[in-house]
Scaffold this active site. Structure first.
Site, PDB file in Angstrom:
ATOM      1  N   CYS A 111     -16.683  22.089  15.246  1.00  0.00           N
ATOM      2  CA  CYS A 111     -16.617  21.550  13.875  1.00  0.00           C
ATOM      3  C   CYS A 111     -15.281  21.817  13.194  1.00  0.00           C
ATOM      4  O   CYS A 111     -14.927  21.132  12.233  1.00  0.00           O
ATOM      5  CB  CYS A 111     -17.739  22.124  13.020  1.00  0.00           C
ATOM      6  SG  CYS A 111     -19.366  21.770  13.676  1.00  0.00           S
ATOM      7  N   HIS A 248     -16.281  21.124   5.361  1.00  0.00           N
ATOM      8  CA  HIS A 248     -17.084  20.676   6.501  1.00  0.00           C
ATOM      9  C   HIS A 248     -18.504  20.390   5.999  1.00  0.00           C
ATOM     10  O   HIS A 248     -19.034  21.117   5.170  1.00  0.00           O
ATOM     11  CB  HIS A 248     -17.097  21.781   7.561  1.00  0.00           C
ATOM     12  CG  HIS A 248     -18.028  21.513   8.696  1.00  0.00           C
ATOM     13  ND1 HIS A 248     -18.076  20.299   9.347  1.00  0.00           N
ATOM     14  CD2 HIS A 248     -18.957  22.302   9.307  1.00  0.00           C
ATOM     15  CE1 HIS A 248     -18.985  20.354  10.306  1.00  0.00           C
ATOM     16  NE2 HIS A 248     -19.532  21.551  10.302  1.00  0.00           N
ATOM     17  N   ASN A 278     -24.319  16.073  10.007  1.00  0.00           N
ATOM     18  CA  ASN A 278     -23.193  16.861  10.523  1.00  0.00           C
ATOM     19  C   ASN A 278     -22.574  16.125  11.719  1.00  0.00           C
ATOM     20  O   ASN A 278     -23.194  16.056  12.781  1.00  0.00           O
ATOM     21  CB  ASN A 278     -23.711  18.246  10.929  1.00  0.00           C
ATOM     22  CG  ASN A 278     -22.612  19.161  11.441  1.00  0.00           C
ATOM     23  OD1 ASN A 278     -21.494  18.717  11.694  1.00  0.00           O
ATOM     24  ND2 ASN A 278     -22.932  20.427  11.612  1.00  0.00           N
TER      25      ASN A 278
HETATM   26  O1  UT7 Z   1     -21.560  22.909  11.812  1.00  0.00           O
HETATM   27  C1  UT7 Z   1     -21.837  24.162  12.370  1.00  0.00           C
HETATM   28  C2  UT7 Z   1     -23.257  24.200  12.757  1.00  0.00           C
HETATM   29  N1  UT7 Z   1     -24.046  24.282  11.569  1.00  0.00           N
HETATM   30  C3  UT7 Z   1     -25.179  24.923  11.537  1.00  0.00           C
HETATM   31  O2  UT7 Z   1     -25.632  25.474  12.492  1.00  0.00           O
HETATM   32  C4  UT7 Z   1     -25.897  24.954  10.226  1.00  0.00           C
HETATM   33  C5  UT7 Z   1     -26.120  26.346   9.701  1.00  0.00           C
HETATM   34  N2  UT7 Z   1     -27.497  26.600   9.357  1.00  0.00           N
HETATM   35  C6  UT7 Z   1     -28.230  25.806   8.542  1.00  0.00           C
HETATM   36  O3  UT7 Z   1     -27.747  24.816   8.039  1.00  0.00           O
HETATM   37  C7  UT7 Z   1     -29.656  26.211   8.224  1.00  0.00           C
HETATM   38  O4  UT7 Z   1     -29.872  27.525   8.696  1.00  0.00           O
HETATM   39  C8  UT7 Z   1     -30.696  25.250   8.891  1.00  0.00           C
HETATM   40  C9  UT7 Z   1     -30.688  23.926   8.145  1.00  0.00           C
HETATM   41  C10 UT7 Z   1     -30.349  25.008  10.342  1.00  0.00           C
HETATM   42  C11 UT7 Z   1     -32.112  25.821   8.780  1.00  0.00           C
HETATM   43  O5  UT7 Z   1     -32.429  26.104   7.416  1.00  0.00           O
HETATM   44  P1  UT7 Z   1     -33.070  27.513   7.042  1.00  0.00           P
HETATM   45  O6  UT7 Z   1     -33.374  27.488   5.610  1.00  0.00           O
HETATM   46  O7  UT7 Z   1     -32.114  28.582   7.526  1.00  0.00           O
HETATM   47  O8  UT7 Z   1     -34.423  27.514   7.858  1.00  0.00           O
HETATM   48  P2  UT7 Z   1     -34.937  28.503   8.997  1.00  0.00           P
HETATM   49  O9  UT7 Z   1     -34.177  28.289  10.259  1.00  0.00           O
HETATM   50  O10 UT7 Z   1     -35.010  29.890   8.463  1.00  0.00           O
HETATM   51  O11 UT7 Z   1     -36.417  27.972   9.219  1.00  0.00           O
HETATM   52  C12 UT7 Z   1     -37.382  28.025   8.159  1.00  0.00           C
HETATM   53  C13 UT7 Z   1     -38.673  27.369   8.655  1.00  0.00           C
HETATM   54  C14 UT7 Z   1     -39.129  27.881  10.014  1.00  0.00           C
HETATM   55  O12 UT7 Z   1     -40.551  27.964   9.992  1.00  0.00           O
HETATM   56  P3  UT7 Z   1     -41.266  29.406   9.716  1.00  0.00           P
HETATM   57  O13 UT7 Z   1     -40.826  30.290  10.835  1.00  0.00           O
HETATM   58  O14 UT7 Z   1     -40.779  29.850   8.374  1.00  0.00           O
HETATM   59  O15 UT7 Z   1     -42.723  29.056   9.749  1.00  0.00           O
HETATM   60  C15 UT7 Z   1     -38.730  26.778  10.966  1.00  0.00           C
HETATM   61  O16 UT7 Z   1     -39.572  26.725  12.113  1.00  0.00           O
HETATM   62  O17 UT7 Z   1     -38.474  25.967   8.808  1.00  0.00           O
HETATM   63  C16 UT7 Z   1     -38.952  25.559  10.112  1.00  0.00           C
HETATM   64  N3  UT7 Z   1     -38.142  24.404  10.530  1.00  0.00           N
HETATM   65  C17 UT7 Z   1     -38.473  23.151  10.179  1.00  0.00           C
HETATM   66  N4  UT7 Z   1     -39.490  22.654   9.465  1.00  0.00           N
HETATM   67  C18 UT7 Z   1     -39.532  21.320   9.277  1.00  0.00           C
HETATM   68  C19 UT7 Z   1     -37.022  24.381  11.263  1.00  0.00           C
HETATM   69  N5  UT7 Z   1     -36.581  23.107  11.393  1.00  0.00           N
HETATM   70  C20 UT7 Z   1     -37.472  22.325  10.729  1.00  0.00           C
HETATM   71  C21 UT7 Z   1     -37.561  20.947  10.508  1.00  0.00           C
HETATM   72  N6  UT7 Z   1     -38.611  20.491   9.778  1.00  0.00           N
HETATM   73  N7  UT7 Z   1     -36.656  20.060  10.976  1.00  0.00           N
END
Ligand code: UT7
Length: 359
Positions: A111, A248, A278
């Site tokens: 990225c 970004h 992204n």
């Molecule tokens: O460009 C460089 C790469 N960029 C990135 O990697 C992005 C950086 N990270 C992020 O943008 C965020 O961490 C995410 C958008 C990827 C995730 O958001 P979050 O608020 O950190 O969510 P989380 O990973 O803590 O997950 C929260 C919940 C989980 O369920 P439980 O364990 O709380 O029951 C996940 O299983 O959301 C669930 N979850 C989803 N639910 C519905 C994960 N993906 C999804 C989804 N739809 N697509």
């Protein structure tokens, strides 16, 4: 020492898209979850290769600059989704755009790739090695997506952006820059089932985009903010001096966190993650182009840009815009027509990914 002015800008947005409601037909998710956690409403899916996206974006940038492609000395393509690795993808772009006198190289800093490439091309101009370069960032991230994983499938999209750099005497272009890489934590964001570390004589499953989202989120905010602080100091600028922030586009909440650390108002921030998701290296190249098109970037604007990605690479750049904010000429380059919807384009990959899941 010459400066490297940005004299042309262009983009290539593939026509097919997948909305959040549509992606919830593929994985267990909702528009509400995706919108509130990421700010993404839709993502584009390319029906053509990365090289084609890159070539169209570059043609627009070259026309915008009013230069002859034959006068370009360097084609540098930032991508982590190259169409081909040998020969490199930049060589095909060089051929497609008719930049027959140019060196051609791919660069991969995920990225952060566009800002890395901008720095490399600027340095060559400043060193007097070259006079004109086209810096492109193009990605086909949907090629990597494992459509059985909701955590990553909803985030990524395809697209390309490009700028032309030209040697000039007055101070403008990239005037402050800092790049780096926290390799200690490189495993928290990586793609599996790809690369020469695999035994190619054994079956290889679909690639997986594996990442620890929360961890990356924290590091992205800290890494990009600190890099911006360094660049501001390097360029002797105050926070108030920033006219436009082009971050970004990985997550709207990451953008807002950086914005608040830099104390930049909403109207100074370029945000287009809602439409495109992204697109890795391409996000900043596309956002920069749209910021000029939308009038956010005005003559002589002070632009701060920051990126973070796999590696874990990071970068921040201070760009001083020149006088011109309108194209010298407009290219008619377009992609070939696409007769499928976004869902139709990904359908075979969705089936393969789901079939490969352990039952
Ligand atoms: O460009 C460089 C790469 N960029 C990135 O990697 C992005 C950086 N990270 C992020 O943008 C965020 O961490 C995410 C958008 C990827 C995730 O958001 P979050 O608020 O950190 O969510 P989380 O990973 O803590 O997950 C929260 C919940 C989980 O369920 P439980 O364990 O709380 O029951 C996940 O299983 O959301 C669930 N979850 C989803 N639910 C519905 C994960 N993906 C999804 C989804 N739809 N697509």
């Amino acid at each position: 020492m010459p400066y490297a002015h940005i004299t042309g800008w262009g983009k290539c947005i593939p026509p097919a898209s997948i909305s959040n409601d549509e992606i919830s037909e593929i994985v267990d998710t909702t528009d509400e979850w995706i919108t509130t956690r990421t700010g993404i409403k839709a993502r584009r899916v390319s029906h053509v290769s990365t090289a084609e996206l890159a070539s169209v974006a570059a043609k627009h940038a070259i026309s915008c600059a009013g230069v002859d492609a034959k006068d370009i000395d360097l084609v540098i393509l930032a991508t982590c989704t190259p169409s081909t690795v040998v020969a490199n993808t930049a060589s095909l772009v060089q051929k497609n755009i008719g930049a027959t006198g140019a060196a051609a190289m791919d660069t991969n800093a995920a990225c952060s790739g566009f800002l890395y490439a901008l720095q490399a091309a600027t340095a060559q101009i400043q060193a007097g090695m070259i006079k004109k370069a086209v810096v492109i960032a193009a990605e086909r991230m949907t090629w990597y997506v494992n459509w059985a994983r909701r955590d990553s499938a909803v985030l990524f999209g395809d697209g390309a952006g490009a700028v032309v750099l030209e040697a000039a005497e007055t101070p403008a272009g990239l005037l402050g820059t800092k790049t780096g890489c926290d390799s200690e934590d490189r495993d928290i964001l990586h793609i599996t089932n790809f690369g020469s570390n695999l035994n190619k004589y054994e079956p290889i499953g679909p690639s997986d985009l594996l990442f620890e989202g929360r961890e990356i989120f924290k590091r992205a905010v800290k890494g990009m903010s600190e890099a911006c602080d360094d660049v501001l100091e390097q360029a002797n600028l105050k926070l108030d001096d920033i006219d436009v922030l082009v971050p970004h586009q990985a997550n709207l909440r990451i953008i807002q966190a950086i914005q608040s650390r830099l104390k930049v108002n909403d109207e100074k921030v370029m945000v287009n993650i809602g439409e495109y998701g992204n697109t890795s290296a391409a996000t900043i190249a596309i956002a920069l182009c749209e910021a000029v098109e939308q009038g956010l970037i005005k003559p002589h604007a002070n632009i701060m840009s920051a990126a973070f990605g796999a590696g874990l690479t990071w970068a921040a750049s201070y760009i001083k815009w020149g006088e011109r904010v309108t194209p010298i000429a407009v290219s008619d380059a377009t992609l070939p027509p696409c007769d499928k919807t976004g869902l139709e384009l990904v359908a075979p990959a969705v089936k393969a990914c789901k079939d490969a899941e352990p039952s």
